[in-house]
Design a protein around this motif. Structure first.
Motif, short mmCIF file in Angstrom:
data_model
loop_
_atom_site.label_atom_id
_atom_site.label_comp_id
_atom_site.label_asym_id
_atom_site.label_seq_id
_atom_site.Cartn_x
_atom_site.Cartn_y
_atom_site.Cartn_z
N MET A 81 0.84 -1.21 0.00
CA MET A 81 0.00 0.00 0.00
C MET A 81 0.87 1.25 0.00
O MET A 81 1.85 1.34 0.73
N PHE A 83 0.53 5.44 0.41
CA PHE A 83 -0.40 6.42 0.99
C PHE A 83 -0.18 7.82 0.43
O PHE A 83 0.91 8.15 -0.03
N ASN A 87 3.91 8.27 4.56
CA ASN A 87 4.02 7.52 5.81
C ASN A 87 5.31 6.71 5.91
O ASN A 87 5.31 5.58 6.38
N LEU A 88 6.41 7.31 5.47
CA LEU A 88 7.71 6.67 5.71
C LEU A 88 8.03 6.80 7.19
O LEU A 88 7.52 7.69 7.86
N TYR A 89 8.88 5.89 7.68
CA TYR A 89 9.26 5.94 9.10
C TYR A 89 10.40 6.95 9.26
O TYR A 89 11.51 6.69 8.80
N PRO A 90 10.15 8.07 9.91
CA PRO A 90 11.15 9.15 9.92
C PRO A 90 12.43 8.80 10.69
O PRO A 90 13.46 9.40 10.46
N HIS A 91 12.33 7.82 11.60
CA HIS A 91 13.50 7.50 12.42
C HIS A 91 14.40 6.44 11.79
O HIS A 91 15.42 6.08 12.35
N ARG A 92 13.99 5.95 10.61
CA ARG A 92 14.80 4.92 9.95
C ARG A 92 15.28 5.46 8.61
O ARG A 92 14.55 6.16 7.92
N TYR A 133 17.89 9.92 5.41
CA TYR A 133 16.64 9.84 6.17
C TYR A 133 15.52 10.43 5.32
O TYR A 133 15.79 11.32 4.49
N SER A 135 13.34 12.63 5.74
CA SER A 135 13.18 14.09 5.76
C SER A 135 14.18 14.80 4.85
O SER A 135 14.03 15.97 4.55
N ARG A 149 9.20 0.38 -0.91
CA ARG A 149 8.91 -0.32 0.35
C ARG A 149 7.79 -1.33 0.17
O ARG A 149 7.85 -2.45 0.67
#
Lengths: 242, 217
Positions: A81, A83, A87-92, A133, A135, A149
């Protein structure tokens, strides 16, 4: 591959999906269009049970999505999916965004997961961003990471929920190009979008929704040239005018 | 000028208490962090009984004075045949009490992580636990560090309550020295300095950690 039969969904008093009947075959690209609030995203989110249905039947690969006995996590492995807001994981890091599910859900060893992740990053054209990252990336790049992903799980179906709606106009093309490639390669895709150009070019069928109902289903040539329903005609007139 | 001899003559005794205060604090800190995290996850669970249990824990424990929480272990347990030392009762009480505040801080942190993060993780096939562990909690912890360091500093200071239960902590031995020497002010001044030796590095470490984690994302 995906089959909605007489599906209804209510949010309290609000009737979001009304008697939905839809079948998506393997390898088919179905683009869902319609005005805001027509239930397009909800329809999509029912397929991997981010939303539950009130009644009717919904199956993916013959598996009843809302059945109590269904292992939803197992079903979700096969459904990627993407979005609107990435909705990526910002800490990874980018690469760690992609390897998380393959490693933790499928139990793939890290080196193999990394190699697969790199393969898909290259495929979406940003192999050089693996160690950044999220960001540090542009919106278009982030959305391409999100697609990579999803693909890294080697899903049977990819769902796209307004994947270009949050992007700067300049970034839309690069994301749509990746999606068009996927479509050509035979991925089963359900895409909710306002990009009529994409629908025209990549869709096998266009689904038009309004007020929770599927109003019209037609091949894009037909749908854009001469929509059968008045509501579809009005919608197209408004969105294609500019 | 404080009478330094009060510090030097009884240095060994202070250190014994200091060691026990450190031990009680470390045990209670780690324990309250673990319990608090579990309670926080209970409180936001979609399973009603878990949610109720979590809420009941927080609302009961944090609204009772720490002293009375320790009473439960110190005076309550012997009535069912379990007698534990003042040190153990005090440490457990401190752990259980602080956990209720830790739980609220962590819950606030979890709630501040956007719902899209959970959706993306769950959609990829991760379980609820896996989503919490790999996606939500690592992001929540960043937000939670300042309120959490507050709680842990309070914990170290609150450990002085062990003195009431013969917990052989810093405050307990401070009382002993003060009673013996009548140099009340000088004794407690040293005790206060020793608490600072624990709490100031804790503040500093929290600040460092906060800065380091703010680096990415």
């Amino acid at each position: 591959m995906i089959e909605f039969r007489q599906v209804e969904k209510h949010y309290g008093d609000f009737h979001v999906l009304k008697t939905i009947d839809l079948r998506v075959a393997q390898g088919e690209v179905v683009v869902v269009v319609g005005p805001s609030g027509s239930g397009k995203s909800t329809l999509l989110r029912c397929i991997n049970r981010l939303e539950t249905i009130t009644s009717g039947s919904l199956t993916v690969d013959e598996v009843k999505v809302n059945d109590k006995g269904t292992d939803i996590n197992k079903l979700r492995r096969d459904i990627g999916m993407v979005f609107q807001h990435f909705n990526l994981y910002p800490h990874r890091k980018v690469i760690d965004n992609i390897t998380l599910a393959p490693m933790k859900v499928l139990g793939i060893p890290k080196p193999e997961a990394m190699a697969t992740a790199m393969f898909y990053l290259e495929k979406v054209g940003i192999g050089d961003k693996a160690d950044r990252y999220p960001s540090q990336l542009s919106g278009g790049q982030q959305q391409r990471v999100a697609i990579a992903r999803g693909l890294a799980m080697k899903p049977k179906i990819m769902l796209f929920d307004e994947p270009t709606s949050a992007l700067d106009p300049e970034m839309v093309g690069e994301v749509l190009d990746v999606m068009k490639t996927l479509a050509r390669e035979g991925m089963t895709m359900l895409v909710v979008t306002h990009e009529m150009g994409f629908a025209r070019e990549a869709a096998d069928r266009v689904v038009f929704m309004d007020e929770g109902r599927i109003v019209e289903i037609a091949p894009p040539e037909e749908f854009f040239a001469q929509p059968r329903e008045d509501r579809a005609r009005l919608f197209l007139k408004r969105v294609l005018r500019h | 000028m404080p009478d330094i001899s009060i510090w030097t003559d009884y240095f060994g005794i202070y250190m014994k208490g200091f060691g026990n205060t450190v031990a009680a604090s470390v045990i209670a800190l780690l324990g309250s962090f673990a319990i608090g995290t579990i309670i926080a996850v209970f409180r936001i669970s979609s399973v009603k009984p878990l949610r109720w249990a979590g809420t009941a824990y927080v609302e009961f424990i944090r609204n009772i004075p720490l002293l009375l929480v320790i009473f439960v272990f110190y005076y309550g347990l012997p009535s069912i045949g379990i007698t534990l030392s003042g040190f153990i009762c005090g440490t457990i009480g401190l752990m259980v009490y602080t956990a209720s505040f830790v739980a609220e801080a962590i819950r606030a942190g979890i709630m501040s992580v956007p719902a899209g993060q959970t959706e993306a993780a769950r959609a990829s096939g991760l379980s609820y636990t896996g989503t919490m562990r790999h996606v939500v909690l690592p992001q929540a912890i960043k937000i939670v560090i300042p309120p959490l360091s507050n709680q842990f500093i309070n914990l170290v200071k609150n450990s002085s309550i062990l003195g009431v239960f013969a917990g052989f902590d810093l405050m307990y031995y401070g009382d002993q020295v003060a009673g013996k020497t009548y140099a009340t002010f000088d004794t407690y001044l040293f005790v206060a300095l020793l608490y600072l030796v624990l709490t100031l590095p804790l503040s500093y470490a929290a600040l460092r950690l906060e800065r380091r984690l703010a680096g990415n994302g």
